[in-house]
Design a protein around this motif. Structure first.
Motif, mmCIF file in Angstrom:
data_model
loop_
_atom_site.group_PDB
_atom_site.id
_atom_site.type_symbol
_atom_site.label_atom_id
_atom_site.label_comp_id
_atom_site.label_asym_id
_atom_site.label_seq_id
_atom_site.Cartn_x
_atom_site.Cartn_y
_atom_site.Cartn_z
ATOM 1 N N MET A 1 -22.838 -27.646 11.867
ATOM 2 C CA MET A 1 -21.893 -26.837 11.137
ATOM 3 C C MET A 1 -22.510 -25.461 10.917
ATOM 4 N N SER A 2 -21.730 -24.435 11.162
ATOM 5 C CA SER A 2 -22.201 -23.063 10.983
ATOM 6 C C SER A 2 -21.575 -22.473 9.724
ATOM 7 N N VAL A 3 -22.406 -21.790 8.928
ATOM 8 C CA VAL A 3 -21.944 -21.101 7.727
ATOM 9 C C VAL A 3 -22.570 -19.719 7.732
ATOM 10 N N TRP A 4 -21.729 -18.682 7.570
ATOM 11 C CA TRP A 4 -22.273 -17.337 7.470
ATOM 12 C C TRP A 4 -21.446 -16.536 6.478
ATOM 13 N N PRO A 5 -22.089 -15.605 5.765
ATOM 14 C CA PRO A 5 -21.381 -14.820 4.745
ATOM 15 C C PRO A 5 -20.369 -13.867 5.368
ATOM 16 N N ALA A 6 -19.229 -13.725 4.702
ATOM 17 C CA ALA A 6 -18.202 -12.782 5.144
ATOM 18 C C ALA A 6 -18.317 -11.505 4.319
ATOM 19 N N TRP A 7 -18.139 -11.606 3.000
ATOM 20 C CA TRP A 7 -18.312 -10.464 2.110
ATOM 21 C C TRP A 7 -18.538 -10.965 0.697
ATOM 22 N N GLU A 8 -18.881 -10.026 -0.173
ATOM 23 C CA GLU A 8 -19.234 -10.375 -1.544
ATOM 24 C C GLU A 8 -18.727 -9.274 -2.474
ATOM 25 N N VAL A 9 -18.235 -9.683 -3.640
ATOM 26 C CA VAL A 9 -17.764 -8.729 -4.639
ATOM 27 C C VAL A 9 -18.517 -9.005 -5.929
ATOM 28 N N ARG A 10 -19.142 -7.976 -6.472
ATOM 29 C CA ARG A 10 -19.855 -8.098 -7.743
ATOM 30 C C ARG A 10 -19.065 -7.359 -8.809
ATOM 31 N N GLU A 11 -18.839 -8.049 -9.926
ATOM 32 C CA GLU A 11 -18.154 -7.437 -11.047
ATOM 33 C C GLU A 11 -18.888 -7.841 -12.306
ATOM 34 N N HIS A 12 -19.437 -6.858 -12.979
ATOM 35 C CA HIS A 12 -20.272 -7.075 -14.153
ATOM 36 C C HIS A 12 -21.387 -8.040 -13.782
ATOM 37 N N GLU A 13 -21.396 -9.232 -14.355
ATOM 38 C CA GLU A 13 -22.465 -10.183 -14.053
ATOM 39 C C GLU A 13 -22.032 -11.294 -13.118
ATOM 40 N N SER A 14 -20.758 -11.340 -12.735
ATOM 41 C CA SER A 14 -20.297 -12.406 -11.850
ATOM 42 C C SER A 14 -20.249 -11.912 -10.405
ATOM 43 N N VAL A 15 -20.432 -12.848 -9.491
ATOM 44 C CA VAL A 15 -20.413 -12.549 -8.067
ATOM 45 C C VAL A 15 -19.431 -13.509 -7.404
ATOM 46 N N THR A 16 -18.527 -12.986 -6.605
ATOM 47 C CA THR A 16 -17.615 -13.802 -5.807
ATOM 48 C C THR A 16 -17.975 -13.571 -4.350
ATOM 49 N N SER A 17 -18.247 -14.657 -3.631
ATOM 50 C CA SER A 17 -18.675 -14.559 -2.241
ATOM 51 C C SER A 17 -17.720 -15.327 -1.342
ATOM 52 N N VAL A 36 -14.399 -19.602 -0.615
ATOM 53 C CA VAL A 36 -14.753 -18.669 -1.675
ATOM 54 C C VAL A 36 -15.634 -19.396 -2.683
ATOM 55 N N ALA A 37 -16.752 -18.765 -3.037
ATOM 56 C CA ALA A 37 -17.641 -19.316 -4.050
ATOM 57 C C ALA A 37 -17.722 -18.330 -5.205
ATOM 58 N N CYS A 38 -17.379 -18.804 -6.401
ATOM 59 C CA CYS A 38 -17.409 -17.972 -7.596
ATOM 60 C C CYS A 38 -17.940 -18.811 -8.737
ATOM 61 N N GLU A 39 -19.075 -18.431 -9.274
ATOM 62 C CA GLU A 39 -19.737 -19.154 -10.353
ATOM 63 C C GLU A 39 -19.885 -20.621 -9.976
ATOM 64 N N ALA A 40 -19.263 -21.536 -10.711
ATOM 65 C CA ALA A 40 -19.426 -22.966 -10.436
ATOM 66 C C ALA A 40 -18.263 -23.520 -9.640
ATOM 67 N N ASP A 41 -17.514 -22.668 -8.967
ATOM 68 C CA ASP A 41 -16.304 -23.114 -8.293
ATOM 69 C C ASP A 41 -16.321 -22.693 -6.835
ATOM 70 N N VAL A 42 -16.005 -23.611 -5.952
ATOM 71 C CA VAL A 42 -15.877 -23.316 -4.528
ATOM 72 C C VAL A 42 -14.494 -23.782 -4.107
ATOM 73 N N SER A 43 -13.775 -22.916 -3.378
ATOM 74 C CA SER A 43 -12.444 -23.295 -2.924
ATOM 75 C C SER A 43 -12.238 -22.824 -1.491
ATOM 76 N N VAL A 44 -11.267 -23.439 -0.833
ATOM 77 C CA VAL A 44 -10.914 -23.086 0.534
ATOM 78 C C VAL A 44 -9.758 -22.094 0.470
ATOM 79 N N GLU A 45 -9.938 -20.938 1.095
ATOM 80 C CA GLU A 45 -8.907 -19.908 1.055
ATOM 81 C C GLU A 45 -8.037 -19.909 2.301
ATOM 82 N N ASP A 46 -8.628 -20.174 3.459
ATOM 83 C CA ASP A 46 -7.858 -20.143 4.699
ATOM 84 C C ASP A 46 -8.451 -21.152 5.672
#
Length: 154
Positions: A1-17, A36-46
């Protein structure tokens, strides 16, 4: 399985990747996932799959990609969760079976309708079951007479 970063958004102290994930299948099937990974949550977007995934496969897709995705993020379990919390997060809440369970499903369904939200999603959240299983529970509540028939008979 291949996993690679697409992009990341930082807002204040939280990071959404966002991550691209491509599971490898021996039969030649190709599945591309944007997660999408944000704090303690991972979800499938597409999801794009060839051949198309069945509903059962789509329902377990998150479980397929969870471990490699967490490895790419650098977290052994869910991000910012202790191992005990991650296993508790996955535990299905106890739900009564039989007539009591059907009655509770009907009550949850009617309450969601009254609040103007998706009743199937409300049953999914209350029971901890998948959409398919929740639809079966709703059908059982209809058969038991706790909910109106789905279609009026002519």
């Amino acid at each position: 399985m291949s996993v690679w970063p697409a992009w990341e958004v930082r807002e204040h102290e939280s990071v959404t990747s966002w991550f691209y994930v491509r599971p490898a299948f021996e039969d030649g099937a190709q599945v591309d996932v944007l997660a999408v990974a944000c704090e303690a949550d991972v979800s499938v977007e597409d999801v794009r799959a060839q051949p198309p995934l069945s509903l059962d496969d789509l329902a377990v897709l998150a479980d397929w990609i969870e471990e490699p995705l967490f490895a790419a993020i650098g977290a052994p379990t869910a991000p910012s969760c202790a191992p005990e919390e991650a296993s508790a997060r996955r535990a299905r809440p106890p739900w009564p079976s039989g007539i009591e369970g059907r009655w509770l499903v009907a009550a949850e369904y009617r309450a969601a309708q009254g609040d103007g939200i998706d009743p199937v999603l409300a049953v999914m959240c209350a029971t901890g079951h998948s959409r398919r299983k929740s639809l079966r529970l709703i059908a059982g509540a209809r058969d038991a007479g706790f909910l109106a028939p789905r279609h009026a008979r002519r």
